[in-house]
Design an enzyme around this catalytic site. Structure first.
Site, PDB file in Angstrom:
ATOM      1  CD  GLU A 243      91.723 119.724  79.794  1.00 33.49           C
ATOM      2  OE1 GLU A 243      92.182 119.873  80.937  1.00 33.49           O
ATOM      3  OE2 GLU A 243      91.224 118.659  79.390  1.00 33.49           O
TER       4      GLU A 243
ATOM      5  CD  GLU B 198      94.596 115.899  81.301  1.00 31.24           C
ATOM      6  OE1 GLU B 198      94.217 115.301  82.316  1.00 31.24           O
ATOM      7  OE2 GLU B 198      94.877 117.107  81.291  1.00 31.24           O
TER       8      GLU B 198
HETATM    9  C1  BGP Z   1      92.417 117.952  83.366  1.00 30.25           C
HETATM   10  C2  BGP Z   1      91.178 117.246  82.879  1.00 30.25           C
HETATM   11  C3  BGP Z   1      89.922 118.034  82.926  1.00 30.25           C
HETATM   12  C4  BGP Z   1      89.864 119.090  83.983  1.00 30.25           C
HETATM   13  C5  BGP Z   1      91.162 119.759  84.315  1.00 30.25           C
HETATM   14  C6  BGP Z   1      91.172 120.596  85.584  1.00 30.25           C
HETATM   15  O1  BGP Z   1      93.314 117.045  83.875  1.00 30.25           O
HETATM   16  O2  BGP Z   1      91.344 116.805  81.541  1.00 30.25           O
HETATM   17  O3  BGP Z   1      88.856 117.152  82.878  1.00 30.25           O
HETATM   18  O4  BGP Z   1      88.892 119.051  84.889  1.00 30.25           O
HETATM   19  O5  BGP Z   1      92.218 118.851  84.403  1.00 30.25           O
HETATM   20  O6  BGP Z   1      91.306 119.755  86.700  1.00 30.25           O
HETATM   21  P1  BGP Z   1      90.387 119.863  87.972  1.00 30.25           P
HETATM   22  O7  BGP Z   1      88.981 119.791  87.478  1.00 30.25           O
HETATM   23  O8  BGP Z   1      90.764 118.714  88.833  1.00 30.25           O
HETATM   24  O9  BGP Z   1      90.713 121.172  88.587  1.00 30.25           O
END
Ligand code: BGP
Length: 489
Positions: A389, A183
């Site tokens: 993701e 990201e």
């Molecule tokens: C993305 C990241 C992850 C992850 C996900 C969910 O932005 O690459 O590392 O954790 O988001 O976000 P969060 O954990 O804040 O709910």
């Protein structure tokens, strides 16, 4: 059959949210280690007048859950067997850069770090799971920020090259799929952690080093990331011609719909896509530095100059595929400001969307947005796409039977996977679906355990207590069925 036979089914995690063992076997702190959550604007660092430098200074009143996380460093074999139990044929995690080069600027890598990952990735292969490895998931060594100012300094490109060379040489024949920077297009909204930038020129006046990173430093980091990405692709192909390298962008922002047919909102939504996604996607995939950036550089009052040599490098070494995260969509209306968090952009609420995750996070659920995103990205780049993701964070506790009936999550994945199938029918070359957080890990954004994404529950809580025992949720069996049916649900 919609999904190709060799479609990658699996899940994704990151070293800093899963492994713990933050100072074990020679590792030194990453940027994420000094933040409770990455949305926080107060890193645990302070200016030391005696040394004239920033140094780590954690807030003792806070719990940094990522330091132990879910102890994946010692338990990954047990966890990977659970993943294999769902039929995974692939698994994404990251290498904590600081395990290989603890301070980032050494000449020689830390053998213990290399040995750890060699064993981990070999174990994935043994189980029949293809390793999909992120080279840096918000894991720049802290020392590179405090000593050099981080990615705004071109020296970081050299340190990065040393790191990736050590990785490509050691894991040749084991790892075939790499993602460069997780990201990385979050650089401007989270300069400290996603950009790995710290302004160190005049720090004494600065009370909030994250928020006060200068725009020039951020754009210098952009410049250096573009060069580093191209060099990574070049090195990977030279060292192991079998290797495929992809970029990794947060792409929820692609699904930023104009709130209505007011042309101003249509143009505004287009700008959000450009300024949040394509300004990285275009150089990585098309090998060009887009002309629309000139306007932004003028607005930001910065100077960004690429040499001819750099432009040629960026042109020649574009990525082999495009990987991305998608969580939710938003709507653009000129009267509202657009914000961002780890899930993507937040503009105006979309009245057509029926579902949202329960509060406090409340992320809207838009499976069609994933189909739209896949189509937009494929039309623009004509490269294989990998979803690395997609998932839903919920506040969950075990019931009396020792499990969790996570029907909301089941519904979420079913609807999103159906839309991946529809996108493939649209003609999109999508190669895989890796669910975010197949086992509960520490939330990136808020640093909590309470925000759980897993098909597997982990007994650990926000205050740090817990047995760390694992338990299957109801979604575990459903995802297994979906994989068995190769997505035909
Ligand atoms: C993305 C990241 C992850 C992850 C996900 C969910 O932005 O690459 O590392 O954790 O988001 O976000 P969060 O954990 O804040 O709910």
């Amino acid at each position: 059959m919609t999904f190709p036979d060799n479609f990658l089914w699996g899940g994704a995690i990151a070293a800093n949210q899963y492994e713990g063992a933050w100072l074990e076997d020679g590792k030194q702190p990453n940027v994420t280690d000094v933040l409770v959550g990455i949305m926080s604007r107060e890193p645990g660092i302070k200016w030391n007048n005696a040394t004239g430098k920033y140094e780590m200074c954690l807030d003792e009143s806070k719990v940094y859950l990522s330091h132990e996380a879910v102890d994946g460093y010692h338990r990954y074999k047990e966890d990977f067997k659970l993943m294999k139990g769902m039929g995974f044929n692939s698994f994404r995690t990251s290498i904590a850069w600081g395990r290989i080069f603890p301070y980032g600027d050494e000449d020689v890598p830390n053998e213990k770090g290399l040995a750890f990952y060699e064993e981990m990735f070999s174990y994935m292969k043994e189980l029949g799971m293809e390793p999909v490895i992120t080279l840096s998931h918000y894991e720049t060594p802290l020392h590179l920020l405090t000593e050099y100012g981080g990615w705004s300094n071109p020296k970081l490109i050299t340190f990065w090259e040393n790191y990736v060379k050590a990785v490509f040489n050691r894991f040749k024949g084991i790892v075939k799929i790499y993602l460069t920077f997780n990201e990385v297009n979050a650089l401007f909204r989270m300069p400290f952690v996603a950009g790995g930038v710290l302004t160190i020129d005049n720090p004494k006046d600065v009370s909030d080093p994250v928020g006060s990173t200068t725009l020039q430093d951020q754009w210098d980091a952009y410049h250096n990331f573009l060069v580093a990405n191209a060099k990574t692709v070049q090195l990977a192909h030279e060292i192991d011609p079998e290797c495929k390298v992809g970029c990794m962008l947060t792409c929820s922002g692609v699904a930023t719909y104009p709130y209505d047919c007011n042309p101003v909102n249509v143009l505004g939504a287009m700008e959000v896509q450009r300024q949040n996604i394509f300004y990285f996607g275009d150089p990585f995939c098309l090998g060009i530095v887009p002309t629309y950036l000139k306007k932004r550089w003028k607005k930001d009052g910065v100077t960004v100059t690429f040499t001819d040599e750099e432009l040629a490098l960026i042109k020649e070494h574009t990525v082999d595929f495009f990987s991305f995260s998608y969580y939710r969509s938003t709507a653009y209306d000129e009267t509202d400001e657009v914000f961002a968090d780890t899930g993507g952009m937040i503009g105006k609420d979309n009245p057509f969307l029926k579902d949202a995750a329960p509060k406090p996070w409340g992320w809207p659920v838009d499976p069609d947005g994933l189909r739209y995103t896949l189509n937009v990205l494929y039309d623009r780049y004509h490269l294989p796409l990998l979803i690395v993701e997609n998932g839903i964070g919920l506040d969950e506790n075990l019931n009396e039977a020792g499990t969790i009936e996570d029907d909301f999550r089941i519904h979420y994945i079913e609807e999103h996977i159906k839309n991946v199938g529809l996108a493939i029918e649209d003609g999109v070359d999508c190669r895989g679906y890796l669910y975010w957080g197949p086992i509960d890990v520490v939330s990136a954004g808020t640093g909590e355990m309470k925000k759980r994404y897993g098909f597997v529950y982990v007994d650990r809580f926000n205050d740090g207590h817990g047995t760390l025992e694992r338990a299957k949720k109801k979604s575990y069996d459903r995802y297994k069925e979906i994989i068995e049916a190769n997505g035909n649900i």
